[in-house]
Every structure is written in C-alpha cells, then in structure tokens.
Write an enzyme that holds these catalytic residues in place. Structure first.
Site, short mmCIF file in Angstrom:
data_model
loop_
_atom_site.label_atom_id
_atom_site.label_comp_id
_atom_site.label_asym_id
_atom_site.label_seq_id
_atom_site.Cartn_x
_atom_site.Cartn_y
_atom_site.Cartn_z
N LYS A 166 0.71 -1.36 -0.28
CA LYS A 166 -0.20 0.05 -0.27
C LYS A 166 0.77 1.43 0.06
O LYS A 166 0.69 2.12 -0.58
CB LYS A 166 -0.56 0.05 1.22
CG LYS A 166 -1.65 -1.34 1.35
CD LYS A 166 -2.53 -1.05 2.59
CE LYS A 166 -1.92 -1.46 3.81
NZ LYS A 166 -1.37 -2.58 4.16
N ARG A 187 -10.03 0.66 9.01
CA ARG A 187 -8.93 -0.47 9.42
C ARG A 187 -10.17 -1.21 10.01
O ARG A 187 -9.88 -2.17 10.14
CB ARG A 187 -7.91 -0.43 10.11
CG ARG A 187 -6.36 -0.95 9.49
CD ARG A 187 -5.35 -0.05 10.41
NE ARG A 187 -4.43 -1.06 10.32
CZ ARG A 187 -3.24 -0.51 9.70
NH1 ARG A 187 -3.14 0.21 9.05
NH2 ARG A 187 -2.21 -1.47 9.22
N ARG A 231 12.49 -5.86 4.50
CA ARG A 231 11.59 -4.25 4.36
C ARG A 231 12.30 -3.08 4.93
O ARG A 231 13.61 -3.80 6.44
CB ARG A 231 9.96 -3.83 4.46
CG ARG A 231 9.66 -1.95 4.36
CD ARG A 231 8.82 -1.72 4.42
NE ARG A 231 7.91 -2.55 6.01
CZ ARG A 231 6.36 -2.80 6.47
NH1 ARG A 231 5.67 -2.14 5.06
NH2 ARG A 231 6.50 -2.72 7.69
N ARG A 252 11.47 -2.23 10.81
CA ARG A 252 10.46 -1.48 12.15
C ARG A 252 10.44 -2.17 12.76
O ARG A 252 10.65 -2.78 12.81
CB ARG A 252 8.89 -1.46 10.71
CG ARG A 252 9.11 0.30 9.94
CD ARG A 252 8.03 0.50 9.29
NE ARG A 252 5.90 -0.62 9.76
CZ ARG A 252 5.33 -0.09 9.20
NH1 ARG A 252 5.33 0.39 8.06
NH2 ARG A 252 4.23 -1.08 9.57
N ARG A 288 -0.33 -9.28 13.23
CA ARG A 288 -0.56 -8.26 12.37
C ARG A 288 -2.29 -8.92 10.91
O ARG A 288 -2.26 -8.51 10.81
CB ARG A 288 0.44 -6.94 11.65
CG ARG A 288 0.62 -6.28 13.06
CD ARG A 288 2.43 -5.87 12.28
NE ARG A 288 2.31 -4.78 11.01
CZ ARG A 288 2.86 -4.65 10.02
NH1 ARG A 288 4.51 -5.63 10.36
NH2 ARG A 288 3.18 -4.22 9.31
P1 AP5 Z 1 4.73 -1.60 1.75
O1 AP5 Z 1 4.52 -0.63 0.15
O2 AP5 Z 1 5.40 -1.44 2.61
O3 AP5 Z 1 3.94 -2.61 2.20
P2 AP5 Z 1 2.19 -2.03 2.95
O4 AP5 Z 1 1.39 -2.28 2.71
O5 AP5 Z 1 2.58 -0.17 3.01
O6 AP5 Z 1 2.41 -2.52 4.45
P3 AP5 Z 1 2.35 -2.14 5.70
O7 AP5 Z 1 3.50 -2.87 6.92
O8 AP5 Z 1 2.88 -0.87 5.87
O9 AP5 Z 1 0.96 -2.11 6.36
P4 AP5 Z 1 0.46 -2.00 7.69
O10 AP5 Z 1 -1.06 -1.94 7.48
O11 AP5 Z 1 0.64 -3.16 8.11
O12 AP5 Z 1 1.22 -0.99 8.15
P5 AP5 Z 1 0.88 0.45 9.25
O13 AP5 Z 1 2.02 1.95 9.02
O14 AP5 Z 1 -0.30 1.40 8.10
O15 AP5 Z 1 5.65 -3.00 0.94
C1 AP5 Z 1 6.20 -4.05 2.05
C2 AP5 Z 1 7.82 -4.35 1.35
O16 AP5 Z 1 6.83 -4.80 0.22
C3 AP5 Z 1 8.36 -3.07 1.19
O17 AP5 Z 1 10.22 -4.02 1.17
C4 AP5 Z 1 8.16 -3.06 -0.29
O18 AP5 Z 1 9.80 -2.48 -0.64
C5 AP5 Z 1 7.97 -4.70 -1.08
N1 AP5 Z 1 7.01 -4.38 -2.36
C6 AP5 Z 1 6.01 -3.36 -2.56
N2 AP5 Z 1 5.32 -4.13 -3.30
C7 AP5 Z 1 6.95 -5.21 -4.35
C8 AP5 Z 1 6.28 -5.74 -5.10
N3 AP5 Z 1 5.16 -5.34 -5.82
N4 AP5 Z 1 7.39 -6.84 -5.72
C9 AP5 Z 1 7.84 -7.40 -4.62
N5 AP5 Z 1 8.09 -6.24 -3.29
C10 AP5 Z 1 7.11 -5.25 -2.77
O19 AP5 Z 1 0.26 -0.32 10.75
C11 AP5 Z 1 1.16 -0.39 11.14
C12 AP5 Z 1 -0.02 -0.03 12.85
O20 AP5 Z 1 -0.16 1.03 12.97
C13 AP5 Z 1 -0.37 -1.18 12.62
O21 AP5 Z 1 -0.55 -2.47 13.16
C14 AP5 Z 1 -1.15 -0.47 13.72
O22 AP5 Z 1 -1.00 -0.62 15.52
C15 AP5 Z 1 -0.92 0.87 13.84
N6 AP5 Z 1 -2.42 1.50 12.88
C16 AP5 Z 1 -1.97 2.53 11.18
N7 AP5 Z 1 -3.22 2.52 11.36
C17 AP5 Z 1 -4.24 2.46 11.90
C18 AP5 Z 1 -5.96 2.41 11.72
N8 AP5 Z 1 -6.64 3.36 10.59
N9 AP5 Z 1 -6.53 1.85 12.85
C19 AP5 Z 1 -5.81 1.71 13.72
N10 AP5 Z 1 -4.37 1.31 14.21
C20 AP5 Z 1 -3.78 1.68 13.19
#
Ligand code: AP5
Length: 224
Positions: free
Chosen positions: A13, A88, A127, A160, A171
C-alpha cells in the site's frame, strides 16, 4: 480524487501510494506513518499508541478517527487525498462515512490489494525504511545502492519494530479479524477494485490507473 488503499500488512500500500503521489499532487494520509512519528516525538498520542503499534494491535478507533478528521480538513487536502491503512475497522469506515457526509465528500474508489501469506512474510522481513524521508526499500526486491543508506536523501535505513516475524503474524491475524470485513463493506457500495498484489509494481499500478481513468477521475491520463 479520494481513494482508499486497503490490504494486509506488506501488500504494498505504501509503495503504490508513493508512486501515485509522484504523479498526482495530492497528499498520502498514512495513519501508520502518523502514529510512528507521534511515537518518535514522544507526544501524548505517541505515548498512547506505542504499546499497540509495537505489538501489532490496532490503535483504538477514537484516536484514529480524530487524527483523520483533523488531517483531511487541512488546506492541502482540498483537491483530494490517498488513504493508506485507513479505515481499518467497520467502525472507522462508518465514522468516515459520517464525516464525508458532513463535508460533502465521496470516496471515488477503494483498491483492495490481495496477497498471499508467504509473500507478506517474505516482503516484510526484508523491508527497510528511511528514518529521514520515509522511502521504502526491500533488501530482496528493491535494495538501496549503498547498504543501510537511502538513495533519495542519504538517511539511515532501519527495520520497523513491528517487522519481526512474530509481530507480522499478529498483524495478519488482526487484519483478518478486524480489517478484512471492509472488503464486503465497500463491495456492497460498488466502489471496490481488487488487485492481485503478488504481481510487480508496474502491473498493479496500470490496473489502478486504468480504473481511475474508467470512472472518470483521471481524464486523458491527467488528473485535472
Ligand atoms: P509496503 O508498501 O511497505 O507495504 P504496506 O502494505 O504499506 O505494508 P505496511 O506494513 O506498512 O502495512 P500495515 O498496514 O501493516 O502498516 P501501517 O504502517 O499502516 O511494502 C512492503 C514491502 O514489500 C516493502 O519492502 C516493499 O519494497 C516491498 N514491495 C512492495 N510491492 C512489491 C512488489 N510488487 N514486489 C516486490 N516487493 C514489493 O500500520 C502499522 C501499525 O499502526 C498497525 O499495526 C497499527 O498498530 C497502527 N495503525 C495504523 N493505522 C491504523 C488504523 N487505521 N487503525 C488502528 N491502528 C492503526
């Protein structure tokens, strides 16, 4: 243009949000990034959110809804924005519907990135993110030119805290239980496009861009 990027951890994402943002001048609102910055700065919100983020649980809806409501009324959001990682929970989605009703805004499209469990573990354990500009790298698929340094700004790259295997599994469980019901929520509203996130970035991006063109958000391959 208002779009939502929905999908499990590691679905890409953040990576696709950066790609859209490099072509379309609207902000990315990534609740995960906002929370990590708050934790780093030691703010009140950061203190409240820390234990949830580190353990892979969701931060309570009330904090998140307040963050988003404040952010989308800032002036740079006038022409639209991209939600990465929000909503979410069904509660967050319903709260968003109410806020949008009040502000007279509509969601143009929700992109759901579907990805296999193995790919998630594979991608997230490799990552690395830049501590200065937030750029995302992958040691296997998109490594930096110099080890541990960002190509764009020279900042230090780190893993991270929630990218340890046990926390990734937690997660994914939380996603399956609390976030995946949003797929049918938005399907029923007829605004969901599903994209296979196992494919490479360019292929995924093409599907997303074509869809935005099809629904008239992007005209002649341009936004405005
Ligand atoms: P990346 O683009 O970083 O993936 P992502 O989907 O953004 O993954 P996240 O881990 O950031 O999502 P998340 O939803 O768990 O975390 P968030 O920060 O929102 O890609 C991943 C890897 O793959 C990278 O290394 C990239 O280079 C690689 N890649 C991508 N595409 C590729 C491809 N096509 N081919 C090969 N490699 C590829 O949330 C973190 C925490 O915050 C949560 O656990 C929660 O505690 C809290 N939080 C955040 N938002 C909320 C909410 N709305 N409500 C409650 N708690 C929340």
């Amino acid at each position: 243009m208002i779009i939502i990027l929905l999908g499990p951890p590691g679905a890409g994402k953040g990576t696709i949000a950066d790609k859209i943002n490099s072509l379309v001048p609207i902000p990315v609102i990534a609740t995960g990034d906002i929370l990590r910055k708050a934790i780093e700065s030691g703010s009140d919100l950061g203190e409240k959110a820390k234990s949830y983020v580190v353990s892979g649980k969701l931060v309570p809806d009330e904090y998140i809804i307040k963050i988003v409501e404040d952010r989308i009324t800032e002036s740079d959001c006038e022409k639209g924005f991209i939600f990465d990682g929000f909503p979410r929970t069904i509660n967050q989605a319903k709260a968003l519907d109410l806020v949008f009703k009040r502000l007279n805004k509509d969601i143009d499209q929700v992109f759901y990135f579907d990805i296999s469990y193995e790919t998630i573990i594979n991608r997230l354990s490799a990552r690395r993110v830049c501590t200065r500009c937030g750029a995302i790298y992958n040691l296997k698929y998109d490594p930096p030119e110099k080890a541990d340094l960002c190509n764009k700004c020279g900042g230090k790259l780190i893993q991270r805290v929630d990218d340890q295997e046990e926390t990734i599994k937690k997660r994914i469980d939380v996603y399956n239980e609390e976030t995946s019901p949003l797929i049918s929520y938005y399907e029923k509203m007829n605004i969901l496009t599903k994209i296979n996130a196992d494919q490479d970035l360019e292929d995924r991006f093409k599907i997303l861009w074509n869809r935005l063109t099809e629904i008239g958000v992007i005209k002649n391959s341009k936004l405005w």
